[in-house]
Write an enzyme that holds these catalytic residues in place. Sequence first.
Site, mmCIF file in Angstrom:
data_model
loop_
_atom_site.group_PDB
_atom_site.id
_atom_site.type_symbol
_atom_site.label_atom_id
_atom_site.label_comp_id
_atom_site.label_asym_id
_atom_site.label_seq_id
_atom_site.Cartn_x
_atom_site.Cartn_y
_atom_site.Cartn_z
ATOM 1 N N ASP A 243 0.913 -1.241 -0.099
ATOM 2 C CA ASP A 243 0.010 0.024 0.046
ATOM 3 C C ASP A 243 0.861 1.096 -0.090
ATOM 4 O O ASP A 243 1.419 1.670 0.944
ATOM 5 C CB ASP A 243 -0.883 -0.140 1.318
ATOM 6 C CG ASP A 243 -1.630 1.355 1.225
ATOM 7 O OD1 ASP A 243 -1.661 2.179 0.541
ATOM 8 O OD2 ASP A 243 -2.570 1.212 2.200
ATOM 9 N N LYS A 275 -2.536 12.085 -2.016
ATOM 10 C CA LYS A 275 -1.444 12.394 -1.023
ATOM 11 C C LYS A 275 -0.203 13.017 -1.772
ATOM 12 O O LYS A 275 -0.236 13.973 -2.400
ATOM 13 C CB LYS A 275 -1.211 11.225 -0.087
ATOM 14 C CG LYS A 275 -2.417 10.644 0.492
ATOM 15 C CD LYS A 275 -2.057 9.682 1.579
ATOM 16 C CE LYS A 275 -3.201 8.722 1.820
ATOM 17 N NZ LYS A 275 -4.400 8.832 2.480
HETATM 18 N N1 PLP Z 1 -3.609 3.549 3.006
HETATM 19 C C1 PLP Z 1 -2.865 3.989 3.538
HETATM 20 C C2 PLP Z 1 -1.331 3.813 3.820
HETATM 21 C C3 PLP Z 1 -3.218 5.525 4.163
HETATM 22 O O1 PLP Z 1 -2.378 6.138 4.701
HETATM 23 C C4 PLP Z 1 -4.685 5.744 3.983
HETATM 24 C C5 PLP Z 1 -5.252 7.169 4.458
HETATM 25 O O2 PLP Z 1 -4.801 7.639 5.114
HETATM 26 C C6 PLP Z 1 -5.502 4.999 3.201
HETATM 27 C C7 PLP Z 1 -4.862 3.824 2.666
HETATM 28 C C8 PLP Z 1 -6.830 5.107 3.149
HETATM 29 O O3 PLP Z 1 -7.074 6.136 1.988
HETATM 30 P P1 PLP Z 1 -8.521 6.721 1.859
HETATM 31 O O4 PLP Z 1 -8.755 7.864 2.905
HETATM 32 O O5 PLP Z 1 -8.600 7.391 0.418
HETATM 33 O O6 PLP Z 1 -9.797 5.853 2.190
#
Ligand code: PLP
Length: 480
Positions: A243, A275
């Site tokens: 991720d 981001k």
């Molecule tokens: N994965 C990671 C590593 C994140 O930091 C975040 C959000 O902060 C997400 C997934 C989730 O993203 P979203 O807020 O678009 O669902």
Amino acid sequence: MADVDALISSAYQQILEVIGSVEPRIADATRQELVDQRASLKLIASENYASPAVLLTMGTWFSDKYAEGTVGHRFYAGCQNVDTVESLAAEHARELFGAPYAYAQPHSGIDANLVAFWSILAHRVEGPWLEKAGAKNVNDLTDEDWETLRHELGNQRLLGMSLDAGGHLTHGFRPNISGKMFHQQQYGTDPATGLLDYDQVAAKAREFKPLILVAGYSAYPRRVDFAKMREIADEVGATLMVDMAHFAGLVAGKVFTGDEDPVPHAHVVTTTTHKSLRGPRGGLVLAQEEFASSVDRGCPMVLGGPLSHMMAAKAVALAEARQDSFRTYAQNIANNAQSLAEGFLKRGATLVTGGTDNHLVLLDVSSFGLTGRQAESALLDAGVVTNRNSVPADPNGAWYTSGIRLGTPALTTRGFGHDEFDTVAQLIVQVLQNTQPGTTKDGAASKASYVLADGVADKVKDASSELLDKHPLYPGLTLD
Ligand code: PLP
């Protein structure tokens, strides 16, 4: 560029007038949000400022279209233009990241992770199971088959980074669906250094034998060796899912290459687009060819109709990220994080892992005698927008915390450089040194209330507005 600025200004003036004619309070809040964002030091590590081209692309009639299915294979008529948009978003993503396959439909990072989980389950568990049962697809299964398959799908193991070490909720945190749908275990960081301990990850993986090994983070201030993570996954027969939501911009901008680039090493990579990648809010899944057909089933597995206007904006943002200037931007993000970290260290502050080599720093505010909650609030009073964050083995838990997470992508977009980030560190330290923990109404120690010494907030705001004025946000955009 001046003409474009004037055009954007007049476009937004008119857009806000139209909105205001229906619900003036929304137009007012939208204007105020720009005023507030312009006037504050935004250091939220997961936020950025998308370009006017990206912002404008989000607000079109593509929003009105239903397009369940995949490119050229929709469950609705009239999707030829959505096909163009989705193909372009996927093509830019493949080219930018060097990925064999890209899926642009996830609405967010969490959606992207859900698509990835279910695709891996479909590929690694459901597929072989169907073959064993002699069924072509899930529609051929009897109720009895389903009972068994449900059991098999629901009995899989996931190993991810723990929340307090910097992992994300979706990496197996108990209260999240990922912590309920999988048997989960978590790996952490070395208590002495705060660094990812690959031997610990390998030992846990050998013992636990996960189906999915998740790498990636939300609050870990260091780079990850994805080649090593893949080795661990291969040794135990796991699928490596990375991720890269937080650091996708650094991958796109070629700051993270070789073993630090997850794309060649992971089976499946997920990300957000908003981001460090500086696009619209949304998600993406990248995959090796082997997983392509199961990721393609994101809808109907876990998604409904794709947000076509957001896929269009992803395509625009990814096209921007393919320009050479994005590489400079990404390198600046990392350089500025170094400057911010050095600025803290030379003023005696404590950083988790002792520094950074990505886009964020994690400041341990317990050395100022504060909780993360108190520090976050005091900083906000002084116009510095951050978020509180747990530190490893945090004695204050996930609500009050002992840390503040700070990221450089947004202010780097505004043009802040090395010296400005040093000043930002100085201003933050000034606020924290002048903040005392408060008490509850009954006079007991409080983890939330705080007292910021008189005059400090104004002094810090004055100093930051000098920096902010030098680097205006959306410089050509004026609103009455
Ligand atoms: N994965 C990671 C590593 C994140 O930091 C975040 C959000 O902060 C997400 C997934 C989730 O993203 P979203 O807020 O678009 O669902």
